[in-house]
Design an enzyme around this catalytic site. Structure first.
Site, PDB file in Angstrom:
ATOM      1  N   HIS B 325       0.838  -1.199   0.000  1.00  0.00           N
ATOM      2  CA  HIS B 325       0.000   0.000   0.000  1.00  0.00           C
ATOM      3  C   HIS B 325       0.874   1.250   0.000  1.00  0.00           C
ATOM      4  O   HIS B 325       0.492   2.290   0.531  1.00  0.00           O
ATOM      5  CB  HIS B 325      -1.001  -0.003   1.152  1.00  0.00           C
ATOM      6  CG  HIS B 325      -0.375  -0.164   2.507  1.00  0.00           C
ATOM      7  ND1 HIS B 325       0.309   0.836   3.129  1.00  0.00           N
ATOM      8  CD2 HIS B 325      -0.337  -1.210   3.337  1.00  0.00           C
ATOM      9  CE1 HIS B 325       0.742   0.401   4.296  1.00  0.00           C
ATOM     10  NE2 HIS B 325       0.374  -0.837   4.442  1.00  0.00           N
ATOM     11  N   CYS B 357     -33.951  18.648  13.156  1.00  0.00           N
ATOM     12  CA  CYS B 357     -34.805  19.587  13.873  1.00  0.00           C
ATOM     13  C   CYS B 357     -33.888  20.425  14.757  1.00  0.00           C
ATOM     14  O   CYS B 357     -33.065  19.886  15.497  1.00  0.00           O
ATOM     15  CB  CYS B 357     -35.801  18.820  14.735  1.00  0.00           C
ATOM     16  SG  CYS B 357     -36.633  19.855  15.941  1.00  0.00           S
ATOM     17  N   CYS B 370     -45.560  21.941   2.430  1.00  0.00           N
ATOM     18  CA  CYS B 370     -45.006  23.287   2.451  1.00  0.00           C
ATOM     19  C   CYS B 370     -43.802  23.377   3.365  1.00  0.00           C
ATOM     20  O   CYS B 370     -43.406  22.404   3.996  1.00  0.00           O
ATOM     21  CB  CYS B 370     -46.067  24.289   2.890  1.00  0.00           C
ATOM     22  SG  CYS B 370     -46.422  24.185   4.637  1.00  0.00           S
TER      23      CYS B 370
END
Lengths: 219, 574
Positions: B325, B357, B370
């Protein structure tokens, strides 16, 4: 002759000749490598009076590898799975020694019934029950012995008249508690399941709020 | 060479041995390297040699099983000399202490008998370990000592014995064996009375040779056990090697396996050594530079064992996640893989497609209606557009004209940040996955290239050896794609700044070169153009290889200089 077969035959014969230990080993079918062991429940324990059967499978490399044993009879015990009968015992695993025999292993199982080890449990729920309330655990174990292992009903006590298997007692719960939540409109089976899982017994009753139980029931 | 490693008291001997072995190894493996390359163009492609070590290469030594056995023998001899015990005993002591000589010496000097008992050399009741260990093997005739053999052992009881429970019976009835004194000794395991050869460890638990053999074989073959205890129940004596060898005298493969297990235990106990993880490879790699975890923040210890194999046995000394790697260090590579594997995508989707919220922090997905939201949980009313409380909106039901409210701005900021973070992650992930995929497809490219090479041989007058440049190019492309893949993992975690820009410049150059070469390899073969194609591919391959080297070299140097700054906390960096 195959060394394993000779050894197993000898062990079965030895066991037949020795009546003092009350251990029996029987063939299940024609194979000498799949056997059924049985022994009486030890005295002064909730298992007293029961007759416990164990499924024995002898592996190819026996006696150099341990035998495979599990309870056929349902047992309420911290080191025995209440569902599968699997047993947690060191000599069935890494502490096995080739000099151990079927008979001595069955005797060890018998003594395991005398001295449970809840700190190294096979069945976590049963172990929790054991550590929360030993008395309630003993009642349940006794009840299981009575209905599954053919043990006598508690002599002279109220339970003897019950002929049908009482699910509440099998789960080791109080009838009053189950009734209480069943009255709220939940199915009896589900109530038993949830209360058993939450270990709603002994001192835990005051610790677990009813809201918590209802929440679990609603899941 | 670090001196704070556990077995430091003998470092000198240890490495002298190492060096000696490695030179032998080099001689052994050098010609095979050439075999693998069998290539006339070898000089065109700079093959890194041992003499000129690049900073992204790590010093390591490949050791054969015999070499490790020599190291073990040296340790055993050392301990045997200090304690005045035989080598079998010294070996058991060392194995018991996981080959930690210092600790063994300390403990042994403190309480020799306790250590001997724990190592399975002597029985608890016996006093000096050397006396019992001196003669660990005793063979006996069939009848000679049957009376003294302790046959009956009680079954183990767990917990406190219950007074009324059936007392566990003796195994074979001690009464019987007492009464049967004159009878020939019968092995308590197989009950075969025709056996004549019996063996026992110094505990005198006798069993027939056949049972010992079967027991030792299962322990080695099935359980991979290197410490084989006496067969008697609760007897903790360990069979010395000479005993095991004697038992397995007719089964050399199992004895060989036992020696391999011992080597594995030795290698496993030494942080400087690692077993080559390739199946059935018996080589060990010694890499003292990477033995400490702390070293893994500055180096990427990609090592290669001495086995002659195609592809060569390359692996990372520091972690098991992937063979190579480079250029990214183990910690970051691990973190990146974890991020990719976790469903961090899910978390990001939630972040981008939902809002919280602002009062109770419940996650809300708006699926219509809405902008006047009422939180189902806490009944808080707010505006979906500006996230501010609805009360500030007055009666403006369908439009939000309060964009500048501070609360609303803050909430929106948080939202767009998480969106950007998802996009950023996907940018790096897609490129990472793309290179991985392409590297995997190289198998296909190989067969395609092979076909092309055949074609070339037919359509032009090039010889087989002269068309090898295609194969070389494919190898190089695969190698560089692996590097590229990991550079994306690295770039994801690099903090913004000049260093990162330089890093990404290198990355871009390498990527461009690799893609160009890839394209050349895929191109159609035209008989007339083969010489120019060959020239182009060879040039490009050299260029790509150079770019790859620069990438690796610069990154590795950066780690050594501590030049890289991370945008997260990386394990080991404080």
């Amino acid at each position: 002759m195959d060394a394993r077969l000779r050894r197993v035959n000898k062990e079965i014969a030895d066991c037949k000749n020795d009546r003092s230990s009350n251990i029996r080993i029987d063939l299940i079918d024609s194979s000498p490598f799949h056997l059924k062991g049985s022994f009486p429940g030890p005295q002064d324990t909730p298992y007293e009076g029961g007759h416990f059967e164990v499924d024995i499978v002898i592996p190819d490399s026996y006696p150099f590898q341990p035998v495979k044993m599990k309870f056929i009879t349902k047992v309420y015990h911290p080191n025995v799975s209440s569902a599968s009968g699997a047993i947690c015992l060191d000599i069935l695993k890494d502490a096995w020694s080739p000099v151990l025999t079927l008979k001595s292993t069955l005797i060890s199982l018998q003594s395991l019934l005398c001295s449970p080890e809840p700190n190294d449990p096979q069945d976590a729920e049963v172990a929790k029950h054991y550590t929360t309330s030993k008395r309630s655990f003993d009642d349940t174990a006794r009840y299981w012995t009575q209905i599954y292992a053919g043990g006598p009903g508690s002599r002279g006590k109220t339970e003897t008249k019950e002929s049908v298997r009482d699910e509440v007692a099998i789960a080791g719960l109080e009838k009053a508690h189950v009734d209480q939540f069943e009255a709220l409109g939940f199915e009896r089976g589900k109530v038993i399941d949830v209360l058993r899982r939450l270990n709603y017994r002994g001192a835990n009753v005051s610790k677990i709020t009813e809201d918590r139980i209802v929440e679990e029931l609603l899941k | 060479m670090s001196s704070d490693y556990d077995y430091s008291d003998d470092d000198g001997d240890y490495y002298d041995e190492d060096d000696m072995m490695s030179t032998q190894d080099d001689e052994g493996s050098a010609p095979s390297d050439d075999d693998m390359d069998m290539d006339a163009f070898n000089d065109d492609f700079s093959v890194p040699t041992r003499n000129a070590r690049k900073s992204y290469e790590i010093e390591h030594e490949s050791l054969s099983q015999t070499a490790i056995e020599k190291l073990m023998a040296a340790d055993i001899e050392h301990i045997s000399g200090i304690f005045g015990v035989d080598e079998g005993t010294a070996s058991l002591l060392l194995r018991h202490m996981n080959w930690n000589k210092e600790r063994l010496i300390e403990k042994y000097m403190d309480n020799a008998s306790a250590v001997s008992v724990a190592a399975g050399i002597s029985l608890p009741s016996r006093s000096p370990p050397s006396s019992s260990a001196a003669a660990p093997i005793r063979s006996q005739g069939s009848s000679a000592r049957s009376s003294s053999v302790p046959l009956g052992r009680t079954t183990r009881q767990r917990g406190k014995p219950n007074s009324r429970s059936p007392t566990p019976a003796l195994m074979h009835g001690s009464g019987r064996s007492q009464a049967a004194k004159p009878e020939p000794f019968v092995c308590p395991i197989c009950f075969d009375d025709s056996q004549t050869s019996f063996l026992a460890l110094s505990c005198d638990h006798s069993f027939c040779a056949g049972c010992w053999n079967a027991y030792v074989t299962t322990k080695i073959r099935e359980e991979g056990e290197h410490a084989i205890r006496c067969m008697a129940e609760e007897c903790s004596l360990v069979a010395p090697d000479s005993f095991v060898q004697n038992v397995l005298s007719e089964d050399p493969p199992t004895w060989g396996r036992f020696q391999e297990l011992l080597v594995r235990h030795f290698v496993g106990s030494n942080p400087n050594l690692k077993y080559c993880p390739y199946p059935s490879c018996t080589f060990t790699v010694s890499c003292p530079a990477a033995s400490h975890k702390s070293a893994l923040t500055t180096i990427v210890p990609t090592v290669q064992c001495g086995a002659v194999a195609t592809p060569p046995h390359k692996f990372c000394f520091g972690c098991p996640i992937e063979a190579d790697h480079r250029p990214v260090i183990c910690g970051v590579a691990k973190m990146w893989l974890k991020k990719c594997r976790d469903d961090s995508e899910t978390a990001n989707w939630i972040k981008s497609n939902t809002k919280e919220c602002s009062k109770c922090m419940s996650t809300i997905e708006k699926n219509g209606g809405c902008n006047h939201m009422t939180c189902k949980k806490c009944k808080h009313e707010f505006c979906w557009v500006c996230m501010g409380p609805w009360s500030e909106h007055g009666t403006a039901w369908y439009s939000c004209n309060r964009f500048d409210e501070k609360e609303g701005v803050d909430a929106r900021d948080a939202q767009s940040k998480s969106r950007a973070s998802l996009e950023r992650y996907l940018h790096y992930y897609n490129r990472w996955a793309n290179h991985e995929q392409s590297a995997k497809l190289s198998v296909e490219l190989y067969s395609k290239t092979e076909k092309k090479m055949e074609e070339m041989q037919i359509t032009s007058d090039l010889t087989w050896i002269e068309v090898q440049f295609m194969k070389k190019a494919v190898d190089e492309v695969e190698k560089c794609r692996t590097t590229l893949k990991w550079t994306y993992a690295m770039a994801y975690y690099l903090d913004k700044g000049n260093e990162k820009e330089l890093f990404e410049d290198n990355q871009r150059d390498l990527e461009k070169a690799v893609e160009d070469l890839s394209e050349l390899l895929e191109s159609q073969i035209d008989a007339e153009l083969i010489p120019s194609l060959r020239q182009k591919v060879t040039d490009k391959t050299v260029y790509v290889s150079k770019r790859n080297e620069i990438m690796l070299e610069d990154t590795a140097k950066g780690f050594l200089d501590g030049r890289w700054a991370w945008n997260v906390t990386v394990e080991g960096f404080d």
